[in-house]
Scaffold this motif. Structure first.
Motif, PDB file in Angstrom:
ATOM      1  N   ASP A  37       3.163  90.877 -69.220  1.00 58.39           N
ATOM      2  CA  ASP A  37       4.471  90.254 -69.328  1.00 58.39           C
ATOM      3  C   ASP A  37       5.539  91.308 -69.129  1.00 58.39           C
ATOM      4  O   ASP A  37       5.643  92.246 -69.894  1.00 58.39           O
ATOM      5  CB  ASP A  37       4.621  89.616 -70.715  1.00 58.39           C
ATOM      6  CG  ASP A  37       6.019  89.100 -70.916  1.00 58.39           C
ATOM      7  OD1 ASP A  37       6.491  88.400 -70.002  1.00 58.39           O
ATOM      8  OD2 ASP A  37       6.636  89.402 -71.937  1.00 58.39           O
ATOM      9  N   THR A 197       5.095  80.877 -67.979  1.00 52.58           N
ATOM     10  CA  THR A 197       5.357  82.285 -68.269  1.00 52.58           C
ATOM     11  C   THR A 197       4.137  83.192 -68.133  1.00 52.58           C
ATOM     12  O   THR A 197       4.288  84.393 -67.923  1.00 52.58           O
ATOM     13  CB  THR A 197       5.932  82.440 -69.684  1.00 52.58           C
ATOM     14  OG1 THR A 197       5.047  81.785 -70.613  1.00 52.58           O
ATOM     15  CG2 THR A 197       7.311  81.813 -69.778  1.00 52.58           C
ATOM     16  N   THR A 242       4.065  84.619 -74.156  1.00 53.14           N
ATOM     17  CA  THR A 242       4.327  85.918 -73.537  1.00 53.14           C
ATOM     18  C   THR A 242       3.101  86.490 -72.854  1.00 53.14           C
ATOM     19  O   THR A 242       3.215  87.276 -71.914  1.00 53.14           O
ATOM     20  CB  THR A 242       4.793  86.929 -74.593  1.00 53.14           C
ATOM     21  OG1 THR A 242       3.818  86.955 -75.653  1.00 53.14           O
ATOM     22  CG2 THR A 242       6.154  86.556 -75.151  1.00 53.14           C
ATOM     23  N   SER A 294       7.823  89.332 -81.933  1.00 55.10           N
ATOM     24  CA  SER A 294       7.165  88.824 -80.725  1.00 55.10           C
ATOM     25  C   SER A 294       5.838  89.515 -80.429  1.00 55.10           C
ATOM     26  O   SER A 294       5.713  90.740 -80.558  1.00 55.10           O
ATOM     27  CB  SER A 294       8.112  89.018 -79.527  1.00 55.10           C
ATOM     28  OG  SER A 294       7.482  88.608 -78.334  1.00 55.10           O
ATOM     29  N   GLU A 296       3.406  90.865 -77.723  1.00 58.19           N
ATOM     30  CA  GLU A 296       3.619  91.359 -76.366  1.00 58.19           C
ATOM     31  C   GLU A 296       2.341  91.430 -75.534  1.00 58.19           C
ATOM     32  O   GLU A 296       2.390  91.363 -74.307  1.00 58.19           O
ATOM     33  CB  GLU A 296       4.257  92.754 -76.412  1.00 58.19           C
ATOM     34  CG  GLU A 296       5.647  92.756 -77.035  1.00 58.19           C
ATOM     35  CD  GLU A 296       6.637  91.914 -76.264  1.00 58.19           C
ATOM     36  OE1 GLU A 296       6.891  92.212 -75.084  1.00 58.19           O
ATOM     37  OE2 GLU A 296       7.144  90.921 -76.831  1.00 58.19           O
TER      38      GLU A 296
END
Length: 409
Positions: A37, A197, A242, A294, A296
């Motif tokens: 990502d 995504t 993500t 978040s 990752e």
């Protein structure tokens, strides 16, 4: 082909468009397909450390590739030999180069925006490059020529099929595209108008798992063109996906989201069979995304029932796969961008916004080695099958090759 006819799959539903080799006899190489990502990782102004705060004098690398004229966003190795790297950058270019001496074999030009995706096909004969604006190009490595190009909406991810000349891409309008290369025969998998995504083709080559901005995860049947499973609502994420990764046989998928959670999904049943959380709880309410740490990057250990989850706050968490219990909390000084388990050990590597590459023992949670040399954040990296070297991509406009020497080798 004749004697495997009944075992082949036809992803496009037309026998003259594509026939994929016998999947039972093919072992796609996991290194071929890396999910990365770049949405968060490419921000130079993240404010972790300035260049002069980094240890600029220390350079542990064996080789530095300096042909890019801007940040280097992505890197992958050719799956056949692991001797070639492809890097894509802010200079709207990708380069295919030899890891041993840095010699450029192919310069991929003609892009209109930063090249954020660059990956080799399963047999290493082709390279696909994609830029942020949605321009995708495919190059024949040996012939050093462009053989196909196509424009889609803003590109989120790009990935080759594990054992066929088939390319998949996800875009910000929610579409997933699949092309046969070089003919360009095309199929699209449409869903609600929110970004696709992240995506990964499962090892069986018949299904792909795609994560979306609204937290939904879909398991697509590539031949039929329908979503075999949709994970959303109570079971789904409360924020954008993500990253995702699958285990060796594709029976399980691990997802990561801005909601701070990582979910374990059974790809056969479509059920969420586990949730990994640093605080042991669940993200709550509509503001969970804003409050959460978040995720990752995620990944499965191949030899032990462990998973790794990397967080924006710099925590690398090692969890027990079966119980979802947190085994180890490995702290970094800055946000983690990407992680990768070694192919046949319990060592997991991380790259970080502080410019360092670190190797961790998943069993003990201890750091095994640390490598420096970049003067800006590392935005992506990959490790060869034998785990003898790593190739990094950085915001300092360079890619580097690090020799991974450990006492147990």
């Amino acid at each position: 082909m004749d004697n495997t006819q009944e075992n082949t799959i036809n992803l496009f539903g037309d026998e003259e468009i594509i026939e994929v080799i016998d999947l039972n006899e093919m072992e796609p190489d996991p290194d071929d397909l890396e999910d990365v990502d770049f949405e968060d990782s490419k921000e130079d102004e993240a404010g972790w450390e300035t260049e002069d705060e980094m240890e600029e004098d220390q350079d542990d690398s064996e080789l530095t590739f300096s042909k890019h004229r801007g940040s280097v966003f992505c890197v992958s190795l050719d799956p056949a030999t692991n001797s070639l790297a492809v890097t894509g950058g802010e200079d709207d270019k990708a380069f295919v180069w030899r890891v041993s001496d840095g010699e450029v074999l192919l310069e991929c030009t003609g892009h209109k925006d930063s090249v954020t995706c660059a990956v080799f096909s399963h047999d290493s004969s082709m390279v696909a490059t994609g830029d942020m604006s949605g321009m995708i190009k495919v190059w024949k490595v040996e012939a050093k020529e462009e053989i196909w190009s196509f424009e889609v909406g803003d590109l989120e991810w790009l990935e080759w099929h594990p054992c066929a000349p088939v390319l998949l891409a996800g875009t910000d309008d929610g579409n997933v595209w699949m092309w046969k290369i070089p003919s360009g025969d095309c199929k699209t998998f449409q869903s609600s108008a929110c970004q696709a995504t992240s995506g990964k083709v499962l090892p069986d080559g018949k299904r792909a798992v795609v994560g979306y901005e609204d937290g939904t995860v879909r398991v697509w049947d590539l031949k039929q063109g329908n979503a075999a499973h949709v994970i959303k609502g109570q079971d789904g994420h409360k924020g954008a996906l993500t990253c995702l990764a699958c285990n060796k046989d594709g029976s399980l998928v691990l997802t990561g989201s801005v909601d701070g959670l990582s979910k374990l999904i059974n790809t056969v049943t479509g059920k969420v069979v586990g949730t990994f959380s640093l605080d042991g709880g669940k993200a709550k309410g509509p503001n969970a995304e804003a409050e959460a740490n978040s995720v990752e990057s995620v990944g499965f250990c191949n030899i032990l029932p462990l998973v790794a989850v990397a967080y924006l706050d710099g925590t690398l968490a090692i969890y027990d796969l079966a119980t979802q219990v947190l085994r180890h909390r490995c702290q970094h000084e800055a946000g983690i961008v990407h992680l990768q388990w070694e192919e046949s050990s319990s060592v997991v590597s991380t790259c970080c916004l502080d410019g360092a590459l670190r190797l961790w023992d998943g069993r003990s949670g201890n750091v095994v080695a640390e490598y420096r040399g970049h003067t800006a954040e590392i935005l992506n990296f990959t490790i060869n099958r034998e785990a003898s070297f790593a190739v990094t991509a950085s915001g300092d406009n360079q890619a580097k090759v690090f020799c991974l020497q450990r006492p147990d080798r």
